[in-house]
Design an enzyme around this catalytic site. Structure first.
Site, short mmCIF file in Angstrom:
data_model
loop_
_atom_site.label_atom_id
_atom_site.label_comp_id
_atom_site.label_asym_id
_atom_site.label_seq_id
_atom_site.Cartn_x
_atom_site.Cartn_y
_atom_site.Cartn_z
N SER A 15 16.17 18.04 19.55
CA SER A 15 16.33 19.46 19.91
C SER A 15 14.99 20.02 20.40
O SER A 15 14.96 20.92 21.25
CB SER A 15 16.87 20.27 18.73
N ARG A 68 2.43 -2.94 13.08
CA ARG A 68 2.35 -1.61 13.71
C ARG A 68 1.45 -1.67 14.94
O ARG A 68 1.72 -1.08 15.99
CB ARG A 68 1.77 -0.63 12.68
N MET A 93 9.13 9.79 14.16
CA MET A 93 9.04 9.54 12.73
C MET A 93 8.31 8.23 12.40
O MET A 93 8.69 7.51 11.49
CB MET A 93 10.45 9.53 12.11
N ILE A 95 4.21 6.48 12.01
CA ILE A 95 2.76 6.71 11.97
C ILE A 95 2.12 5.86 13.07
O ILE A 95 2.50 4.70 13.27
CB ILE A 95 2.21 6.33 10.57
N ASN A 110 1.15 16.85 17.46
CA ASN A 110 2.33 16.57 16.63
C ASN A 110 2.93 17.88 16.13
O ASN A 110 2.21 18.82 15.80
CB ASN A 110 1.92 15.71 15.43
N HIS A 112 5.08 19.54 13.17
CA HIS A 112 5.39 19.19 11.77
C HIS A 112 6.13 20.35 11.09
O HIS A 112 5.72 21.51 11.20
CB HIS A 112 4.09 18.87 11.01
N LEU A 147 -2.56 11.30 7.77
CA LEU A 147 -1.15 11.71 7.83
C LEU A 147 -1.08 13.24 7.95
O LEU A 147 -1.35 13.95 6.97
CB LEU A 147 -0.41 11.23 6.57
N ASP A 148 -0.77 13.72 9.15
CA ASP A 148 -0.64 15.16 9.42
C ASP A 148 -1.91 15.95 9.07
O ASP A 148 -1.85 17.07 8.57
CB ASP A 148 0.57 15.75 8.64
N GLU A 176 10.23 26.24 15.74
CA GLU A 176 9.67 25.09 16.46
C GLU A 176 10.00 25.16 17.95
O GLU A 176 9.16 24.84 18.80
CB GLU A 176 10.25 23.79 15.90
C1 GAR Z 1 11.50 18.56 13.64
O1 GAR Z 1 11.79 19.50 12.64
C2 GAR Z 1 10.06 18.10 13.51
O2 GAR Z 1 9.20 19.08 13.03
C3 GAR Z 1 10.20 16.98 12.53
O3 GAR Z 1 11.37 16.33 12.87
C4 GAR Z 1 12.29 17.27 13.41
C5 GAR Z 1 12.86 16.71 14.69
O4 GAR Z 1 13.93 17.49 15.16
N1 GAR Z 1 9.08 16.10 12.59
C6 GAR Z 1 8.60 15.44 11.55
O5 GAR Z 1 9.09 15.52 10.44
C7 GAR Z 1 7.40 14.56 11.84
N2 GAR Z 1 6.86 14.05 10.65
P1 GAR Z 1 14.53 17.23 16.62
O6 GAR Z 1 14.76 15.73 16.75
O7 GAR Z 1 15.80 18.01 16.65
O8 GAR Z 1 13.50 17.71 17.62
#
Ligand code: GAR
Length: 214
Positions: A15, A68, A93, A95, A110, A112, A147-148, A176
């Site tokens: 999204s 990785r 998702m 690292i 990124n 978050h 990490l973040d 977001e």
């Molecule tokens: C979002 O909320 C983003 O912040 C999170 O994954 C979701 C993806 O939504 N990211 C993380 O958690 C990264 N660690 P989407 O696929 O609908 O864009």
């Protein structure tokens, strides 16, 4: 390179990728050109969004690599044919290896789903509920090897009125979808600079990022 382009990494629904694509429908000033989309998940709905909008995309399966580092090396290799100025992790998702981060130093951001530095990692909405936090939100930051933990560029928050997982997720997504495209377009327009570990947004210095209020 003629115009500013971004690469977008995704793992699932996409999204947020859609919100970047949709900048084309708004104004030229804020519109973003996406050079390529990459996913570690061949079944990600995000890839369908890329395809529908004629955006080049590719996938690689991490299970087919020994480490990785090898996986990231293969991504770097594939990315070589694409021109882009900024790499956006929009729901990616995995690292990244140090090698990957070095390759695109200060060019990776990124998204978050929490108000960093609180709640890095996974399951942020659950943690908000468990700890009865008053505020929740989303953060965009430069990526470093932690990490973040990279320099926070901007965040947007709301007051939690209802400790319901679905509602929290929905509210974070709403923020977001505004925050990420705006920050990308500010980077595109040269309004955001990150030089010698110092962040400037529209000429002003920020230590812990700027709050964006929508
Ligand atoms: C979002 O909320 C983003 O912040 C999170 O994954 C979701 C993806 O939504 N990211 C993380 O958690 C990264 N660690 P989407 O696929 O609908 O864009």
């Amino acid at each position: 390179m003629s115009s500013f382009k971004i690469a977008v990494f995704v793992s699932g629904n996409g999204s947020n990728l859609q919100s970047l694509i949709d900048t084309k429908k708004i104004s030229n000033e804020h519109s973003l050109d996406i050079a390529v989309v990459f996913s570690n998940n061949k079944d990600a709905l995000a890839l369908k969004r890329a395809e529908k909008n004629n955006i080049p995309f590719f996938t690689l399966d991490p299970n087919e690599f020994n480490s990785r580092e090898d996986f990231d090396e293969a991504i770097i290799d594939k990315l070589k044919i694409f021109d882009f100025n900024l790499l956006v992790l929009a729901g990616y998702m995995r690292i990244l290896s140090e090698k990957f981060i070095e390759e695109y130093e200060n060019k990776i951001i990124n998204l978050h789903p929490s108000l960093l530095p609180k709640y890095p990692g996974l399951n942020t909405h659950e943690k908000i509920i468990k700890n009865k936090e008053i505020y929740h939100g989303a953060t965009v930051h430069f990526v470093d090897s932690g990490l973040d933990t990279g320099q926070i560029i901007g965040f947007s928050k709301f007051e939690v009125k209802n400790y319901d997982l679905e509602l929290l997720e929905q509210k974070v997504h709403e923020l977001e979808h505004k925050l990420l495209p705006l920050i990308c377009s500010l980077i595109k327009n040269g309004e955001i600079k990150f030089i010698d570990r110092s962040l400037t947004i529209s000429g002003q210095n920020y230590i812990n990022g700027k709050e964006f209020i929508f």
